[in-house]
Design a protein around this motif. Structure first.
Motif, PDB file in Angstrom:
ATOM      1  N   GLU A  29       0.819  -1.214   0.000  1.00 39.06           N
ATOM      2  CA  GLU A  29       0.000   0.000   0.000  1.00 39.06           C
ATOM      3  C   GLU A  29       0.851   1.261   0.000  1.00 39.06           C
ATOM      4  OE1 GLU A  29      -3.013   0.230   3.003  1.00 39.06           O
ATOM      5  OE2 GLU A  29      -3.716  -1.795   2.564  1.00 39.06           O
ATOM      6  N   SER A  30       1.873   1.302   0.852  1.00 32.99           N
ATOM      7  CA  SER A  30       2.697   2.512   0.918  1.00 32.99           C
ATOM      8  C   SER A  30       3.490   2.713  -0.368  1.00 32.99           C
ATOM      9  CB  SER A  30       3.632   2.465   2.128  1.00 32.99           C
ATOM     10  OG  SER A  30       4.611   1.474   1.970  1.00 32.99           O
ATOM     11  N   THR A  31       3.993   1.638  -0.939  1.00 34.17           N
ATOM     12  CA  THR A  31       4.754   1.743  -2.184  1.00 34.17           C
ATOM     13  C   THR A  31       3.839   2.136  -3.342  1.00 34.17           C
ATOM     14  OG1 THR A  31       6.203   0.009  -1.336  1.00 34.17           O
ATOM     15  CG2 THR A  31       6.427   0.559  -3.642  1.00 34.17           C
ATOM     16  N   ASP A  32       2.652   1.559  -3.380  1.00 33.83           N
ATOM     17  CA  ASP A  32       1.705   1.893  -4.439  1.00 33.83           C
ATOM     18  C   ASP A  32       1.209   3.337  -4.292  1.00 33.83           C
ATOM     19  OD1 ASP A  32       0.450   0.997  -6.769  1.00 33.83           O
ATOM     20  OD2 ASP A  32      -1.439   0.731  -5.694  1.00 33.83           O
ATOM     21  N   ARG A  33       0.983   3.768  -3.065  1.00 31.67           N
ATOM     22  CA  ARG A  33       0.567   5.151  -2.816  1.00 31.67           C
ATOM     23  C   ARG A  33       1.660   6.129  -3.260  1.00 31.67           C
ATOM     24  NH1 ARG A  33      -1.349   4.297   1.905  1.00 31.67           N
ATOM     25  NH2 ARG A  33       0.595   4.635   3.022  1.00 31.67           N
ATOM     26  N   LEU A  34       2.913   5.793  -2.970  1.00 34.51           N
ATOM     27  CA  LEU A  34       4.034   6.621  -3.399  1.00 34.51           C
ATOM     28  C   LEU A  34       4.104   6.686  -4.924  1.00 34.51           C
ATOM     29  CD1 LEU A  34       6.676   8.197  -2.779  1.00 34.51           C
ATOM     30  CD2 LEU A  34       7.831   5.994  -2.901  1.00 34.51           C
ATOM     31  N   ALA A  35       3.897   5.560  -5.582  1.00 34.59           N
ATOM     32  CA  ALA A  35       3.932   5.539  -7.047  1.00 34.59           C
ATOM     33  C   ALA A  35       2.832   6.414  -7.630  1.00 34.59           C
ATOM     34  CB  ALA A  35       3.799   4.099  -7.551  1.00 34.59           C
ATOM     35  N   GLY A  36       1.655   6.379  -7.057  1.00 35.38           N
ATOM     36  CA  GLY A  36       0.567   7.231  -7.536  1.00 35.38           C
ATOM     37  C   GLY A  36       0.869   8.706  -7.348  1.00 35.38           C
ATOM     38  N   MET A  37       1.424   9.048  -6.189  1.00 36.08           N
ATOM     39  CA  MET A  37       1.789  10.437  -5.923  1.00 36.08           C
ATOM     40  C   MET A  37       2.859  10.899  -6.905  1.00 36.08           C
ATOM     41  SD  MET A  37       4.304  12.586  -4.327  1.00 36.08           S
ATOM     42  CE  MET A  37       5.301  11.443  -3.455  1.00 36.08           C
ATOM     43  N   LEU A  38       3.821  10.043  -7.199  1.00 38.60           N
ATOM     44  CA  LEU A  38       4.879  10.407  -8.145  1.00 38.60           C
ATOM     45  C   LEU A  38       4.330  10.629  -9.547  1.00 38.60           C
ATOM     46  CD1 LEU A  38       7.855   8.127  -7.108  1.00 38.60           C
ATOM     47  CD2 LEU A  38       7.646  10.596  -6.838  1.00 38.60           C
ATOM     48  N   MET A  39       3.373   9.830  -9.964  1.00 39.70           N
ATOM     49  CA  MET A  39       2.770  10.022 -11.284  1.00 39.70           C
ATOM     50  C   MET A  39       2.057  11.374 -11.354  1.00 39.70           C
ATOM     51  SD  MET A  39       3.358   8.069 -13.674  1.00 39.70           S
ATOM     52  CE  MET A  39       3.246   6.543 -14.483  1.00 39.70           C
ATOM     53  N   ARG A  40       1.339  11.727 -10.289  1.00 43.02           N
ATOM     54  CA  ARG A  40       0.682  13.043 -10.268  1.00 43.02           C
ATOM     55  C   ARG A  40       1.708  14.166 -10.277  1.00 43.02           C
ATOM     56  NH1 ARG A  40      -2.375  10.095  -6.836  1.00 43.02           N
ATOM     57  NH2 ARG A  40      -1.382  10.940  -4.970  1.00 43.02           N
ATOM     58  N   GLN A  41       2.783  14.013  -9.498  1.00 41.99           N
ATOM     59  CA  GLN A  41       3.826  15.039  -9.435  1.00 41.99           C
ATOM     60  C   GLN A  41       4.626  15.121 -10.726  1.00 41.99           C
ATOM     61  OE1 GLN A  41       4.216  17.358  -7.059  1.00 41.99           O
ATOM     62  NE2 GLN A  41       2.401  16.470  -6.142  1.00 41.99           N
ATOM     63  N   ALA A  42       4.622  14.068 -11.508  1.00 40.13           N
ATOM     64  CA  ALA A  42       5.294  14.111 -12.810  1.00 40.13           C
ATOM     65  C   ALA A  42       4.380  14.736 -13.856  1.00 40.13           C
ATOM     66  CB  ALA A  42       5.697  12.707 -13.242  1.00 40.13           C
ATOM     67  N   ALA A  43       3.074  14.535 -13.725  1.00 42.88           N
ATOM     68  CA  ALA A  43       2.134  14.957 -14.767  1.00 42.88           C
ATOM     69  C   ALA A  43       1.794  16.436 -14.726  1.00 42.88           C
ATOM     70  CB  ALA A  43       0.860  14.127 -14.669  1.00 42.88           C
ATOM     71  N   TRP A  44       1.433  16.963 -13.563  1.00 42.56           N
ATOM     72  CA  TRP A  44       0.917  18.340 -13.564  1.00 42.56           C
ATOM     73  C   TRP A  44       1.980  19.386 -13.900  1.00 42.56           C
ATOM     74  CZ3 TRP A  44       2.417  22.336 -10.490  1.00 42.56           C
ATOM     75  CH2 TRP A  44       3.027  22.043  -9.273  1.00 42.56           C
ATOM     76  N   PRO A  45       3.236  19.288 -13.425  1.00 37.42           N
ATOM     77  CA  PRO A  45       4.208  20.296 -13.873  1.00 37.42           C
ATOM     78  C   PRO A  45       4.506  20.195 -15.370  1.00 37.42           C
ATOM     79  CG  PRO A  45       4.953  19.291 -11.854  1.00 37.42           C
ATOM     80  CD  PRO A  45       3.818  18.469 -12.351  1.00 37.42           C
ATOM     81  N   ALA A  46       4.547  18.968 -15.885  1.00 38.28           N
ATOM     82  CA  ALA A  46       4.796  18.794 -17.317  1.00 38.28           C
ATOM     83  C   ALA A  46       3.648  19.394 -18.129  1.00 38.28           C
ATOM     84  CB  ALA A  46       4.974  17.316 -17.646  1.00 38.28           C
ATOM     85  N   ALA A  47       2.421  19.174 -17.694  1.00 30.75           N
ATOM     86  CA  ALA A  47       1.265  19.746 -18.394  1.00 30.75           C
ATOM     87  C   ALA A  47       1.283  21.267 -18.323  1.00 30.75           C
ATOM     88  CB  ALA A  47      -0.031  19.198 -17.802  1.00 30.75           C
ATOM     89  N   LEU A  48       1.651  21.806 -17.175  1.00 27.37           N
ATOM     90  CA  LEU A  48       1.728  23.258 -17.007  1.00 27.37           C
ATOM     91  C   LEU A  48       2.787  23.863 -17.928  1.00 27.37           C
ATOM     92  CD1 LEU A  48       0.810  25.747 -15.260  1.00 27.37           C
ATOM     93  CD2 LEU A  48       2.795  25.242 -13.856  1.00 27.37           C
ATOM     94  N   VAL A  49       3.941  23.231 -17.996  1.00 25.85           N
ATOM     95  CA  VAL A  49       5.026  23.723 -18.843  1.00 25.85           C
ATOM     96  C   VAL A  49       4.639  23.639 -20.317  1.00 25.85           C
ATOM     97  CG1 VAL A  49       7.356  23.137 -19.643  1.00 25.85           C
ATOM     98  CG2 VAL A  49       6.894  23.380 -17.213  1.00 25.85           C
ATOM     99  N   VAL A  50       4.024  22.549 -20.723  1.00 25.23           N
ATOM    100  CA  VAL A  50       3.625  22.412 -22.125  1.00 25.23           C
ATOM    101  C   VAL A  50       2.582  23.469 -22.481  1.00 25.23           C
ATOM    102  CG1 VAL A  50       2.418  20.894 -23.750  1.00 25.23           C
ATOM    103  CG2 VAL A  50       4.251  19.984 -22.332  1.00 25.23           C
ATOM    104  N   ALA A  51       1.595  23.654 -21.605  1.00 26.75           N
ATOM    105  CA  ALA A  51       0.564  24.665 -21.867  1.00 26.75           C
ATOM    106  C   ALA A  51       1.177  26.066 -21.925  1.00 26.75           C
ATOM    107  CB  ALA A  51      -0.518  24.599 -20.802  1.00 26.75           C
ATOM    108  N   ALA A  52       2.065  26.370 -21.014  1.00 22.80           N
ATOM    109  CA  ALA A  52       2.695  27.691 -21.006  1.00 22.80           C
ATOM    110  C   ALA A  52       3.582  27.884 -22.233  1.00 22.80           C
ATOM    111  CB  ALA A  52       3.508  27.878 -19.734  1.00 22.80           C
TER     112      ALA A  52
END
Length: 147
Positions: free
Chosen positions: A8-31
């Motif tokens: 659970e903790s490892t899977d939760r960390l993986a999910g958080m990392l995917m979100r932290q990888a996605a939103w800054p990349a989306a923000l940079v691409v949009a900008a």
């Protein structure tokens, strides 16, 4: 750590990392899609401070995207770890994958989950610093653009 708490903790960390990888990349691409349109409409490339700021923004955008890719890769490795029953076998599987891809040498002993998480947190810090520089340089370019 073993069992369902480890998974659970490892899977939760993986999910958080995917979100932290996605939103800054989306923000940079949009900008990066919108900023040149606004900059050329205001004549931002006519002043050298604004042009330098936009160049630094572009360089930091590349850094944000590269770090986001690394974080997404780390998230996938943590998902692989979560598919195993305990920390040792999950870490060994990740080490085998990395050695097979020739990204890292096979270590004499597997690193703990905490050590792996610390390395990922360093990547997160670097990504956020690059994102901060990107935003600051976009704002600076807007400040120095002619009115």
């Amino acid at each position: 750590m073993t069992g369902s708490a480890y998974r659970e903790s490892t899977d939760r960390l993986a999910g958080m990392l995917m979100r932290q990888a996605a939103w800054p990349a989306a923000l940079v691409v949009a900008a990066n899609v919108l900023a040149p349109l606004a900059a050329s409409a205001r004549g931002a490339f006519e002043t050298w401070p604004a042009a330098v700021a936009l160049s630094l923004a572009a360089a930091s955008a590349v850094a944000v995207l590269a770090l986001s890719a690394l974080l997404a890769f780390d998230a996938l490795l943590f998902r692989l770890m979560a598919s195993h029953d305990d920390e040792t076998s999950g870490g060994a599987a990740v080490d085998d994958i990395l050695a097979g891809m020739r990204l890292k040498r096979l270590p004499p002993s597997t690193r703990s989950l905490d050590e792996r998480m610390a390395g990922t947190r360093r990547l997160l810090t670097r990504q956020r610093a690059a994102l901060g520089l990107f935003v600051a340089m976009l704002l600076a370019a807007g400040f120095w653009a002619p009115r």
